[in-house]
Write an enzyme that holds these catalytic residues in place. Structure first.
Site, PDB file in Angstrom:
ATOM      1  N   ARG A  32      -1.222  -9.448  13.281  1.00 63.12           N
ATOM      2  CA  ARG A  32      -1.603  -8.691  12.718  1.00 63.12           C
ATOM      3  C   ARG A  32      -2.482  -9.314  11.094  1.00 63.12           C
ATOM      4  NH1 ARG A  32       3.160  -6.055  10.946  1.00 63.12           N
ATOM      5  NH2 ARG A  32       2.593  -4.277   9.237  1.00 63.12           N
ATOM      6  N   LYS A  81       0.814  -1.308  -0.429  1.00 66.67           N
ATOM      7  CA  LYS A  81      -0.523   0.285   0.039  1.00 66.67           C
ATOM      8  C   LYS A  81       0.405   1.064  -0.056  1.00 66.67           C
ATOM      9  CE  LYS A  81      -1.973  -0.917   3.871  1.00 66.67           C
ATOM     10  NZ  LYS A  81      -1.828  -2.653   3.990  1.00 66.67           N
ATOM     11  N   ARG A 120     -10.942   0.448   8.414  1.00 66.70           N
ATOM     12  CA  ARG A 120     -10.444  -0.645   8.429  1.00 66.70           C
ATOM     13  C   ARG A 120     -11.920  -1.187   9.061  1.00 66.70           C
ATOM     14  NH1 ARG A 120      -4.510  -0.669  10.937  1.00 66.70           N
ATOM     15  NH2 ARG A 120      -3.626   0.687   9.481  1.00 66.70           N
ATOM     16  N   ARG A 136      10.994  -6.927   5.786  1.00 63.29           N
ATOM     17  CA  ARG A 136      10.970  -5.451   5.428  1.00 63.29           C
ATOM     18  C   ARG A 136      11.624  -5.656   7.392  1.00 63.29           C
ATOM     19  NH1 ARG A 136       5.521  -2.408   5.667  1.00 63.29           N
ATOM     20  NH2 ARG A 136       5.181  -3.087   8.088  1.00 63.29           N
ATOM     21  N   ARG A 195      12.302  -3.363  12.085  1.00 63.46           N
ATOM     22  CA  ARG A 195      10.944  -2.822  12.623  1.00 63.46           C
ATOM     23  C   ARG A 195      10.552  -3.255  13.710  1.00 63.46           C
ATOM     24  NH1 ARG A 195       5.676  -0.802   8.964  1.00 63.46           N
ATOM     25  NH2 ARG A 195       4.745  -1.499  10.286  1.00 63.46           N
TER      26      ARG A 195
END
Length: 189
Positions: A145, A14, A89, A128, A134
């Site tokens: 998630r 996204k 969401r 990532r 992260r």
């Protein structure tokens, strides 16, 4: 105005594709996470209220989030349109966004759903995490998630299909081929 909801599971691309859409079509980008951090940093009344919820480990109520988004949306003068990234969401948020836009004589033009198989999402997010450091990009957190995404967020697909705004985008392939599919969908509007 061209108002786009960009949608997909964590790791679907996204953010990457939003940046490309902004550049090509001259749209403004509203990332709810970025907006909240900015409101809090700037010490606005909305930011102070939001910080109270966040500091207590609570989700920000939909009504407050819509107020914040409306404030940002209204700040864009002579805008060609907006990409909503990370919002809505839930169906309740989608209904609230639709009403907020309707009051302004606007509507969501299209909802772009970047669909990526779960094993690929896992691979992308772990990579990532390794590259960016992260903390939330680890296998255990990613699985949680994705469960939240499938249970709470995925029902929006049917909601936007019923609203006639849904557009499936195959999120597998090169960034350029995915972007070409996105542009094809936008250019048909």
């Amino acid at each position: 105005m061209l108002n786009i909801v960009i949608f997909g599971a964590p790791g679907s691309g996204k953010g990457t594709q939003s940046a490309r859409i902004v550049e090509k079509y001259g749209l403004n980008h509203i990332s709810t996470g970025d907006v909240l951090r900015a409101e809090i940093k700037n010490g606005t009344e909305l930011g102070k209220t939001a910080k109270g919820y966040i500091d207590n480990g609570q989700l920000i109520p939909d009504a407050l989030m819509i107020d914040i988004l409306a404030s940002v949306f209204d700040s864009f003068k002579d805008s060609k349109g907006v990409i909503f990234d990370g919002f809505p969401r839930t169906i309740a948020q989608a209904e609230a966004l639709k009403e907020m836009l309707k009051v302004r004589g606007q509507e969501v033009s299209i909802m772009l759903d970047l669909e990526v198989p779960e094993d690929e999402l896992m691979t992308r997010l772990i990579k990532r995490g390794q590259e960016s450091g992260r903390a939330d990009d680890n296998e255990e957190t990613i699985k949680k998630r994705l469960v939240v995404y499938h249970s709470q967020t995925a029902p929006l697909i049917d909601w936007y299909k019923n609203d006639g705004k849904y557009q499936h985008i195959n999120g597998l392939g090169t960034m350029d081929s995915i972007f070409a599919d996105i542009c094809s969908a936008i250019d048909k509007l």
